[in-house]
Write a protein that holds these residues in place. Structure first.
Motif, PDB file in Angstrom:
ATOM      1  N   GLY A   1      -0.217   8.719   5.751  1.00 47.98           N
ATOM      2  CA  GLY A   1      -1.314   8.523   4.812  1.00 47.98           C
ATOM      3  C   GLY A   1      -0.946   7.803   3.539  1.00 47.98           C
ATOM      4  N   ARG A   2       0.216   7.153   3.506  1.00 49.19           N
ATOM      5  CA  ARG A   2       0.575   6.349   2.332  1.00 49.19           C
ATOM      6  C   ARG A   2       0.056   4.931   2.549  1.00 49.19           C
ATOM      7  NH1 ARG A   2       5.644   9.349   2.504  1.00 49.19           N
ATOM      8  NH2 ARG A   2       6.544   7.706   3.807  1.00 49.19           N
ATOM      9  N   HIS A   3      -1.218   4.719   2.172  1.00 55.46           N
ATOM     10  CA  HIS A   3      -1.857   3.423   2.381  1.00 55.46           C
ATOM     11  C   HIS A   3      -2.066   2.748   1.035  1.00 55.46           C
ATOM     12  CE1 HIS A   3      -3.983   5.686   5.916  1.00 55.46           C
ATOM     13  NE2 HIS A   3      -2.691   5.525   6.123  1.00 55.46           N
ATOM     14  N   ASN A   4      -1.746   1.497   0.942  1.00 47.25           N
ATOM     15  CA  ASN A   4      -2.124   0.748  -0.251  1.00 47.25           C
ATOM     16  C   ASN A   4      -3.467   0.074   0.015  1.00 47.25           C
ATOM     17  OD1 ASN A   4      -1.275  -1.087   1.616  1.00 47.25           O
ATOM     18  ND2 ASN A   4      -0.126  -2.363   0.202  1.00 47.25           N
ATOM     19  N   LEU A   5      -4.277  -0.030  -1.008  1.00 45.60           N
ATOM     20  CA  LEU A   5      -5.609  -0.626  -0.856  1.00 45.60           C
ATOM     21  C   LEU A   5      -5.473  -2.144  -0.825  1.00 45.60           C
ATOM     22  CD1 LEU A   5      -7.637   1.654  -3.275  1.00 45.60           C
ATOM     23  CD2 LEU A   5      -7.587   1.730  -0.780  1.00 45.60           C
TER      24      LEU A   5
ATOM     25  N   SER B   1      -6.582   7.889   0.733  1.00 41.12           N
ATOM     26  CA  SER B   1      -6.614   7.397   2.113  1.00 41.12           C
ATOM     27  C   SER B   1      -7.449   8.347   2.951  1.00 41.12           C
ATOM     28  CB  SER B   1      -5.204   7.288   2.701  1.00 41.12           C
ATOM     29  OG  SER B   1      -4.630   8.566   2.866  1.00 41.12           O
ATOM     30  N   ASP B   2      -8.197   7.794   3.855  1.00 45.34           N
ATOM     31  CA  ASP B   2      -8.920   8.574   4.858  1.00 45.34           C
ATOM     32  C   ASP B   2      -8.190   8.313   6.179  1.00 45.34           C
ATOM     33  OD1 ASP B   2     -10.929  10.214   5.912  1.00 45.34           O
ATOM     34  OD2 ASP B   2     -12.069   8.477   6.560  1.00 45.34           O
ATOM     35  N   ASN B   3      -7.163   9.113   6.453  1.00 46.80           N
ATOM     36  CA  ASN B   3      -6.126   8.738   7.408  1.00 46.80           C
ATOM     37  C   ASN B   3      -6.545   8.991   8.852  1.00 46.80           C
ATOM     38  OD1 ASN B   3      -3.714   7.880   8.413  1.00 46.80           O
ATOM     39  ND2 ASN B   3      -2.572   9.695   7.842  1.00 46.80           N
ATOM     40  N   TRP B   4      -6.896   7.897   9.560  1.00 50.73           N
ATOM     41  CA  TRP B   4      -7.184   7.984  10.996  1.00 50.73           C
ATOM     42  C   TRP B   4      -5.960   7.629  11.834  1.00 50.73           C
ATOM     43  CZ3 TRP B   4     -11.209  10.706  11.754  1.00 50.73           C
ATOM     44  CH2 TRP B   4     -12.317  10.616  10.914  1.00 50.73           C
ATOM     45  N   CYS B   5      -4.948   7.027  11.244  1.00 50.16           N
ATOM     46  CA  CYS B   5      -3.738   6.685  12.001  1.00 50.16           C
ATOM     47  C   CYS B   5      -3.051   7.936  12.528  1.00 50.16           C
ATOM     48  CB  CYS B   5      -2.781   5.883  11.121  1.00 50.16           C
ATOM     49  SG  CYS B   5      -3.369   4.221  10.701  1.00 50.16           S
ATOM     50  N   GLU B   6      -3.062   8.991  11.741  1.00 56.64           N
ATOM     51  CA  GLU B   6      -2.439  10.240  12.181  1.00 56.64           C
ATOM     52  C   GLU B   6      -3.155  10.795  13.405  1.00 56.64           C
ATOM     53  OE1 GLU B   6      -1.639  14.440  12.630  1.00 56.64           O
ATOM     54  OE2 GLU B   6      -3.567  13.564  12.037  1.00 56.64           O
ATOM     55  N   VAL B   7      -4.470  10.684  13.436  1.00 57.05           N
ATOM     56  CA  VAL B   7      -5.248  11.173  14.579  1.00 57.05           C
ATOM     57  C   VAL B   7      -4.917  10.366  15.828  1.00 57.05           C
ATOM     58  CG1 VAL B   7      -7.581  11.520  15.478  1.00 57.05           C
ATOM     59  CG2 VAL B   7      -7.098  11.962  13.064  1.00 57.05           C
TER      60      VAL B   7
ATOM     61  N   VAL C   1      -4.594  -0.382  14.943  1.00 56.17           N
ATOM     62  CA  VAL C   1      -5.535   0.395  14.143  1.00 56.17           C
ATOM     63  C   VAL C   1      -5.294   0.184  12.650  1.00 56.17           C
ATOM     64  CG1 VAL C   1      -6.232   2.780  13.591  1.00 56.17           C
ATOM     65  CG2 VAL C   1      -5.833   2.112  15.963  1.00 56.17           C
ATOM     66  N   ILE C   2      -4.092  -0.242  12.283  1.00 58.52           N
ATOM     67  CA  ILE C   2      -3.737  -0.352  10.867  1.00 58.52           C
ATOM     68  C   ILE C   2      -4.694  -1.259  10.091  1.00 58.52           C
ATOM     69  CG2 ILE C   2      -1.957  -1.250   9.304  1.00 58.52           C
ATOM     70  CD1 ILE C   2       0.145  -0.079  11.184  1.00 58.52           C
ATOM     71  N   PRO C   3      -5.081  -2.461  10.593  1.00 58.30           N
ATOM     72  CA  PRO C   3      -6.056  -3.260   9.826  1.00 58.30           C
ATOM     73  C   PRO C   3      -7.394  -2.548   9.656  1.00 58.30           C
ATOM     74  CG  PRO C   3      -4.944  -4.597  11.487  1.00 58.30           C
ATOM     75  CD  PRO C   3      -4.587  -3.189  11.786  1.00 58.30           C
ATOM     76  N   LEU C   4      -7.863  -1.860  10.692  1.00 57.98           N
ATOM     77  CA  LEU C   4      -9.128  -1.133  10.582  1.00 57.98           C
ATOM     78  C   LEU C   4      -9.001   0.044   9.632  1.00 57.98           C
ATOM     79  CD1 LEU C   4     -10.244  -1.194  14.320  1.00 57.98           C
ATOM     80  CD2 LEU C   4     -11.290  -2.427  12.422  1.00 57.98           C
ATOM     81  N   GLN C   5      -7.813   0.635   9.566  1.00 60.36           N
ATOM     82  CA  GLN C   5      -7.600   1.710   8.606  1.00 60.36           C
ATOM     83  C   GLN C   5      -7.792   1.190   7.179  1.00 60.36           C
ATOM     84  OE1 GLN C   5      -6.412   5.338   8.875  1.00 60.36           O
ATOM     85  NE2 GLN C   5      -7.498   4.879   6.972  1.00 60.36           N
TER      86      GLN C   5
ATOM     87  N   ALA D   1      -9.749  -1.277   6.320  1.00 60.59           N
ATOM     88  CA  ALA D   1     -11.189  -1.479   6.121  1.00 60.59           C
ATOM     89  C   ALA D   1     -11.900  -0.163   5.834  1.00 60.59           C
ATOM     90  CB  ALA D   1     -11.783  -2.154   7.358  1.00 60.59           C
ATOM     91  N   ALA D   2     -11.523   0.901   6.552  1.00 58.79           N
ATOM     92  CA  ALA D   2     -12.145   2.203   6.318  1.00 58.79           C
ATOM     93  C   ALA D   2     -11.849   2.703   4.914  1.00 58.79           C
ATOM     94  CB  ALA D   2     -11.642   3.206   7.365  1.00 58.79           C
ATOM     95  N   ASN D   3     -10.625   2.524   4.466  1.00 57.19           N
ATOM     96  CA  ASN D   3     -10.278   2.946   3.107  1.00 57.19           C
ATOM     97  C   ASN D   3     -11.098   2.195   2.063  1.00 57.19           C
ATOM     98  OD1 ASN D   3      -8.369   4.761   4.016  1.00 57.19           O
ATOM     99  ND2 ASN D   3      -6.643   3.378   3.729  1.00 57.19           N
ATOM    100  N   LYS D   4     -11.264   0.870   2.259  1.00 52.95           N
ATOM    101  CA  LYS D   4     -12.015   0.082   1.276  1.00 52.95           C
ATOM    102  C   LYS D   4     -13.472   0.528   1.217  1.00 52.95           C
ATOM    103  CE  LYS D   4     -13.387  -4.505  -0.199  1.00 52.95           C
ATOM    104  NZ  LYS D   4     -14.776  -4.094  -0.447  1.00 52.95           N
ATOM    105  N   LEU D   5     -14.082   0.740   2.380  1.00 55.23           N
ATOM    106  CA  LEU D   5     -15.483   1.163   2.392  1.00 55.23           C
ATOM    107  C   LEU D   5     -15.663   2.529   1.738  1.00 55.23           C
ATOM    108  CD1 LEU D   5     -16.552   0.005   5.964  1.00 55.23           C
ATOM    109  CD2 LEU D   5     -17.357  -0.909   3.784  1.00 55.23           C
TER     110      LEU D   5
END
Length: 482
Positions: free
Chosen positions: A35-39, A58-64, A246-250, A252-256
């Motif tokens: 969940g260490r995502h930079n915007l 972060s709204d972490n979907w990568c972990e899921v 999934v990382i690029p979509l992650q 996008a989800a964080n930005k939204l």
């Protein structure tokens, strides 16, 4: 065949250089998993306005995405078709003891998670206590940031070398080179007055210890004792982590989500307006007082105006449902690309038929079954190495080894038992039915012993009656049938 110290050092440096190349990618993959995502999609204007307000968001979907298949991969035991009088249908008890003595019931799960996150995990097999003279094998899971395996050119199976490198707490970096015939141990200084230095500025690898027998030892296994678990293996390309696409979509989800939060701060609450209001005047200067606190409303305040023509109103609040629709679309794409069931991304499930839920998990079930085929081969090699440590060359070189996996499909208990009963009607043997039911080899052995005890007790009851009836045969303690 054995190599010289100079050649061993050259191999160590080649493997270390390749290991260093992997570090940035592994760090990126691991950061997204935890969940260490930079915007990265945030604009400069956004950064100027909000600074580091959302730096840790972060709204972490990568972990899921990574945990969903890893939690379904559970090795239960191993079979060895030895070609002798042993029963190839039952799990190997020696393999089960080795597996459990190394706590692999738990650590195999860690290995699978690491492979999903970092594309690779490594398993090392060696003697538990070399100085004791005991040949009990020890299996340990190793991290992808510390280990690398080299293969014979043109082969994806024959290992020719492996390296493990780690930082000690004494200011030294340590490395162990594993070759088929020998093992070399190195160290080098990695710090100066507590400051960690780049490898290029430190001294080169030196023999570890003063004793030559500790620096180089023979490898009695005649095989590289480190096995690589590869996630999503390819023919030419490197393996990849489960969340690579999934990382690029992650992002996008964080930005939204951040956009929605900032919109809720600035526009989700209805702004009020007033017209024709006479502002209070300073009695000394006669100038109007424009005090923001006069217009800061709360439950204990109200607005009033002396001008009968004054008007009050409010603007409409921002509709945040547009952001929700975009976030939902992104998570649907994540679900489709990763073959993760939509139920993993939903907070609740309502009015969904059982058959629909089963169909939604078909992609994940198929993906996990594919992983058991590849990782099963790796775990079988691990167990072969463990038997070689014990000096068992029959099972150590047995190509008929088989990994027993727990069913990767989720079913209700009623569905599961119903499927087992239908297999029984087809004539499937009892032990296989128990494996399909999800019991471990140890549990099956225990149940088999209990069934034999129940059968013997029932046979004695039929032959000799119940206590108080016919005499108990000589040698049987009285009340033995109770």
């Amino acid at each position: 065949m054995p190599v010289s110290a100079q050649e061993a050092l050259r191999i160590t440096r080649v493997l270390e250089a390749e290991l260093d190349k992997r570090q940035p990618s592994i760090k990126l993959w691991n950061d997204h998993f935890v969940g260490r995502h930079n915007l990265e999609w945030a604009s400069d204007r956004f950064r100027q306005a909000f600074g580091g307000l959302f730096a840790d968001f972060s709204d972490n979907w990568c972990e899921v995405v990574c945990s969903a298949p890893a939690e379904r991969l559970t090795p239960l035991g191993f079979r060895f078709g030895t070609g002798d009088d042993s029963d190839p249908a039952t799990a190997d008890k020696d393999a089960q003891r080795i597996w459990q003595s190394s706590n692999m019931d738990a650590w195999a799960r860690v290995a699978h998670t690491e492979a999903m996150v970092k594309a690779r995990a490594f398993v090392l097999v060696w003697v538990e206590d070399p100085d004791s003279g005991d040949d009990e094998p020890e299996i340990t899971v190793e991290d992808a940031t510390q280990c690398i395996v080299a293969y014979e050119p043109g082969s994806r199976r024959r290992r020719v070398a492996a390296l493990k490198r780690w930082d000690g707490e004494d200011g030294y970096t340590y490395a162990t080179l594993y070759l088929p015939d020998e093992i070399w141990k190195w160290r080098r200084s990695s710090s100066l007055s507590g400051l960690v230095l780049p490898a290029a500025l430190t001294s080169g690898w030196q023999p570890r210890g003063d004793d030559p027998e500790q620096f180089r030892i023979d490898n009695p296994l005649k095989r590289v004792p480190m096995v690589e678990l590869r996630n999503r293996p390819r023919l030419i390309d490197d393996p990849s982590p489960e969340h690579a696409n999934v990382i690029p979509l992650q992002g996008a989800a964080n930005k939204l989500l951040v956009d929605m939060l900032t919109a809720s701060e600035g526009g989700a609450f209805p702004a009020r307006w007033g017209a024709g209001i006479d502002l209070p005047k300073d009695p000394l200067t006669g100038q109007e007082i424009d005090d923001p606190e006069l217009w800061r409303l709360s439950v204990s305040k109200m607005l009033r105006a002396s001008n009968p023509q004054a008007k009050f109103g409010n603007f409409e609040a921002a509709d945040l449902r547009n952001f929700v629709s975009g976030i939902t679309l992104v998570t649907e794409h994540i679900s489709a690309l990763s073959r993760t069931p939509p139920t993993y991304f939903m907070g609740k499930v309502e009015n969904v038929a059982a058959d629909a839920l089963t169909a939604s998990e078909a992609g994940l079930t198929s993906k996990c079954a594919e992983k058991t085929a590849f990782m099963g081969e790796d775990w079988e090699e691990v167990m072969r190495l463990a038997f070689l440590v014990k000096g068992d060359k029959v099972r150590g070189n047995n190509p008929l080894a088989e990994t027993i996996w727990r069913d990767v499909a989720y079913r209700t208990e009623a569905q599961h038992i119903d499927a087992v009963l239908k297999k029984k009607a087809l004539g499937v043997p009892w032990r296989q039915l128990m494996e399909d039911a999800g019991y471990t080899p140890t549990q099956i052995d225990r149940m088999e012993t209990m069934l034999e005890a129940d059968a013997n007790r029932a046979a004695r009851a039929l032959a000799f009656g119940t206590p108080g009836g016919e005499d108990v045969p000589e040698g049987e303690p009285e009340g033995a049938l109770v």
